[in-house]
Design a protein around this motif. Sequence first.
Motif, PDB file in Angstrom:
ATOM      1  N   ASP A 216      -4.186  -7.056  14.104  1.00  0.00           N
ATOM      2  CA  ASP A 216      -3.581  -6.004  13.913  1.00  0.00           C
ATOM      3  C   ASP A 216      -3.059  -5.549  12.703  1.00  0.00           C
ATOM      4  N   LEU A 217      -3.493  -6.173  11.786  1.00  0.00           N
ATOM      5  CA  LEU A 217      -3.468  -5.825  10.393  1.00  0.00           C
ATOM      6  C   LEU A 217      -4.660  -5.034   9.791  1.00  0.00           C
ATOM      7  N   ASP A 218      -5.862  -5.399  10.567  1.00  0.00           N
ATOM      8  CA  ASP A 218      -7.203  -4.599  10.373  1.00  0.00           C
ATOM      9  C   ASP A 218      -7.161  -3.283  10.990  1.00  0.00           C
ATOM     10  N   ALA A 219      -6.433  -3.228  12.105  1.00  0.00           N
ATOM     11  CA  ALA A 219      -6.298  -1.991  12.719  1.00  0.00           C
ATOM     12  C   ALA A 219      -5.255  -1.142  12.105  1.00  0.00           C
ATOM     13  N   ALA A 220      -4.336  -1.623  11.612  1.00  0.00           N
ATOM     14  CA  ALA A 220      -3.250  -0.761  10.789  1.00  0.00           C
ATOM     15  C   ALA A 220      -3.843  -0.350   9.577  1.00  0.00           C
ATOM     16  N   VAL A 221      -4.838  -1.095   8.714  1.00  0.00           N
ATOM     17  CA  VAL A 221      -5.646  -0.689   7.575  1.00  0.00           C
ATOM     18  C   VAL A 221      -6.339   0.675   8.181  1.00  0.00           C
ATOM     19  N   GLU A 222      -7.130   0.297   9.114  1.00  0.00           N
ATOM     20  CA  GLU A 222      -8.168   1.473   9.524  1.00  0.00           C
ATOM     21  C   GLU A 222      -7.335   2.831   9.911  1.00  0.00           C
ATOM     22  N   ALA A 223      -6.168   2.664  10.723  1.00  0.00           N
ATOM     23  CA  ALA A 223      -5.406   3.722  10.926  1.00  0.00           C
ATOM     24  C   ALA A 223      -4.792   4.539   9.910  1.00  0.00           C
ATOM     25  N   ASN A 224      -4.534   3.547   8.589  1.00  0.00           N
ATOM     26  CA  ASN A 224      -4.270   4.317   7.463  1.00  0.00           C
ATOM     27  C   ASN A 224      -5.186   5.130   6.806  1.00  0.00           C
ATOM     28  N   GLN A 225      -6.353   4.340   6.860  1.00  0.00           N
ATOM     29  CA  GLN A 225      -7.543   5.198   6.120  1.00  0.00           C
ATOM     30  C   GLN A 225      -7.525   6.528   6.872  1.00  0.00           C
ATOM     31  N   ARG A 226      -7.751   6.671   8.213  1.00  0.00           N
ATOM     32  CA  ARG A 226      -7.999   7.651   9.009  1.00  0.00           C
ATOM     33  C   ARG A 226      -6.777   8.625   8.908  1.00  0.00           C
ATOM     34  N   SER A 227      -5.545   8.268   8.495  1.00  0.00           N
ATOM     35  CA  SER A 227      -4.399   9.266   8.292  1.00  0.00           C
ATOM     36  C   SER A 227      -4.570  10.057   7.118  1.00  0.00           C
ATOM     37  N   GLY A 228      -5.325   9.605   6.292  1.00  0.00           N
ATOM     38  CA  GLY A 228      -5.638  10.619   4.787  1.00  0.00           C
ATOM     39  C   GLY A 228      -4.230  10.575   4.018  1.00  0.00           C
ATOM     40  N   VAL A 229      -3.504   9.512   4.059  1.00  0.00           N
ATOM     41  CA  VAL A 229      -2.508   9.214   3.306  1.00  0.00           C
ATOM     42  C   VAL A 229      -2.761   7.868   2.800  1.00  0.00           C
ATOM     43  N   PRO A 230      -2.639   7.722   1.284  1.00  0.00           N
ATOM     44  CA  PRO A 230      -2.688   6.338   0.814  1.00  0.00           C
ATOM     45  C   PRO A 230      -1.352   5.512   1.010  1.00  0.00           C
ATOM     46  N   PHE A 231      -1.677   4.193   1.404  1.00  0.00           N
ATOM     47  CA  PHE A 231      -0.734   3.440   2.087  1.00  0.00           C
ATOM     48  C   PHE A 231      -1.074   1.938   1.943  1.00  0.00           C
ATOM     49  N   GLN A 232       0.077   1.074   1.517  1.00  0.00           N
ATOM     50  CA  GLN A 232      -0.313  -0.235   1.631  1.00  0.00           C
ATOM     51  C   GLN A 232       0.985  -1.074   2.203  1.00  0.00           C
ATOM     52  N   LEU A 233       0.567  -1.880   3.333  1.00  0.00           N
ATOM     53  CA  LEU A 233       1.420  -2.765   3.756  1.00  0.00           C
ATOM     54  C   LEU A 233       1.816  -3.883   2.720  1.00  0.00           C
ATOM     55  N   ARG A 234       3.030  -4.488   2.665  1.00  0.00           N
ATOM     56  CA  ARG A 234       3.000  -5.650   1.828  1.00  0.00           C
ATOM     57  C   ARG A 234       3.865  -6.825   2.337  1.00  0.00           C
ATOM     58  N   SER A 235       3.647  -7.979   1.964  1.00  0.00           N
ATOM     59  CA  SER A 235       4.442  -9.064   2.582  1.00  0.00           C
ATOM     60  C   SER A 235       5.901  -9.146   1.826  1.00  0.00           C
ATOM     61  N   THR A 236       6.726 -10.041   2.517  1.00  0.00           N
ATOM     62  CA  THR A 236       7.974 -10.344   1.886  1.00  0.00           C
ATOM     63  C   THR A 236       7.913 -10.774   0.494  1.00  0.00           C
ATOM     64  N   ALA A 237       6.974 -11.446   0.181  1.00  0.00           N
ATOM     65  CA  ALA A 237       6.801 -12.235  -1.208  1.00  0.00           C
ATOM     66  C   ALA A 237       6.393 -11.111  -2.221  1.00  0.00           C
ATOM     67  N   GLU A 238       5.506 -10.234  -1.682  1.00  0.00           N
ATOM     68  CA  GLU A 238       5.037  -8.968  -2.550  1.00  0.00           C
ATOM     69  C   GLU A 238       6.127  -8.259  -2.604  1.00  0.00           C
ATOM     70  N   PHE A 239       7.037  -7.760  -1.583  1.00  0.00           N
ATOM     71  CA  PHE A 239       8.019  -6.705  -1.615  1.00  0.00           C
ATOM     72  C   PHE A 239       9.159  -7.239  -2.656  1.00  0.00           C
ATOM     73  N   ARG A 240       9.303  -8.642  -2.604  1.00  0.00           N
ATOM     74  CA  ARG A 240      10.509  -9.283  -3.346  1.00  0.00           C
ATOM     75  C   ARG A 240      10.272  -8.936  -4.861  1.00  0.00           C
ATOM     76  N   ARG A 241       8.822  -8.692  -5.097  1.00  0.00           N
ATOM     77  CA  ARG A 241       8.481  -8.745  -6.789  1.00  0.00           C
ATOM     78  C   ARG A 241       9.088  -7.613  -7.461  1.00  0.00           C
ATOM     79  N   PHE A 242       9.340  -6.307  -6.430  1.00  0.00           N
ATOM     80  CA  PHE A 242       9.871  -5.379  -6.947  1.00  0.00           C
ATOM     81  C   PHE A 242      11.472  -5.378  -7.571  1.00  0.00           C
ATOM     82  N   PHE A 243      12.118  -6.444  -7.143  1.00  0.00           N
ATOM     83  CA  PHE A 243      13.432  -6.930  -7.556  1.00  0.00           C
ATOM     84  C   PHE A 243      13.445  -7.613  -8.835  1.00  0.00           C
ATOM     85  N   ASP A 244      12.230  -7.880  -9.443  1.00  0.00           N
ATOM     86  CA  ASP A 244      12.429  -8.584 -10.695  1.00  0.00           C
ATOM     87  C   ASP A 244      13.258  -7.977 -11.635  1.00  0.00           C
TER      88      ASP A 244
END
Length: 283
Positions: A216-244
């Motif tokens: 599903d992640l591969d499909a999401a990455v492909e869909a985002n590439q086809r959408s023409g808008v830069p986009f990146q999914l992140r995990s909870t651990a990656e998201f939590r870093r924004f709260f440093d």
Amino acid sequence: MESTVVETGGHGALDFESAADRVDVTRPHPARRYDYWLGGSANFEADRRSADAVAAAFPSIHFAVLENRRFLRRAVEYLTATAGIRQFLDIGTGLPTAGNVHELAQRIAPESRVVYVDNDPIVLYHARELLDSTPGGATAYIDGDLREPAAILNHPALTGTLDLDQPVALMLCAVVHFLTDEMYPYDVIHTLRDALPSGSYITLTHATSDHLSIEDLDAAVEANQRSGVPFQLRSTAEFRRFFDGFDLVPPGVTSVIDWRATEWRPHPRREAVSMLGGMGQLR
């Protein structure tokens, strides 16, 4: 304090009417795509094609955008009624819709002051609706880009509306996932953080990869590439870093559907929404 409305762009006064002339209808934009998912009409064929490409891989995207709006409402109500915040910096504002930040905040505290930031000329064209402040409060709009945080922080619309010696609520809802790693997203957020005084808050929502299989992640990455808008999914651990540098407000980082939810209602599964939310207070 008297009510003020600041209308200023990157080079002086905002030119609402000419904003429409700057719109590139051949390229999708996140704000217009979001508008399409919410059932709005301020979008074009390129935006709809991009949105449909994402929806093909993630059919419950409509639930995600609706739950994000509900999270925003609860967050602003908490910040205003419980935390006593009276200043807001909302970056990645999107097109005006029911329950804009200044409407939510000024309903509780009419003296609240709000600065909106977005980089889509269509949002600028409709920005008059964001400048309808209550007496005693203030709203302003900056035609700016999250990728250039210093320009936002030094903009006269911000410095003329907000007092950066007093706590500010930085709102970044459904926008940081448009910063891919090549855009140094953590540096961007930390630049904004470092300009805020102690006691300020950050509020973030972000699409997550937590609930996706490898396929599903591969499909999401492909869909985002086809959408023409830069986009990146992140995990909870990656998201939590924004709260440093911030202390998380309970319940911490959760699905947006769970964050301080008070109303009872049937709602989609966390997997169907795949959107994380959180709030932190600056130490």
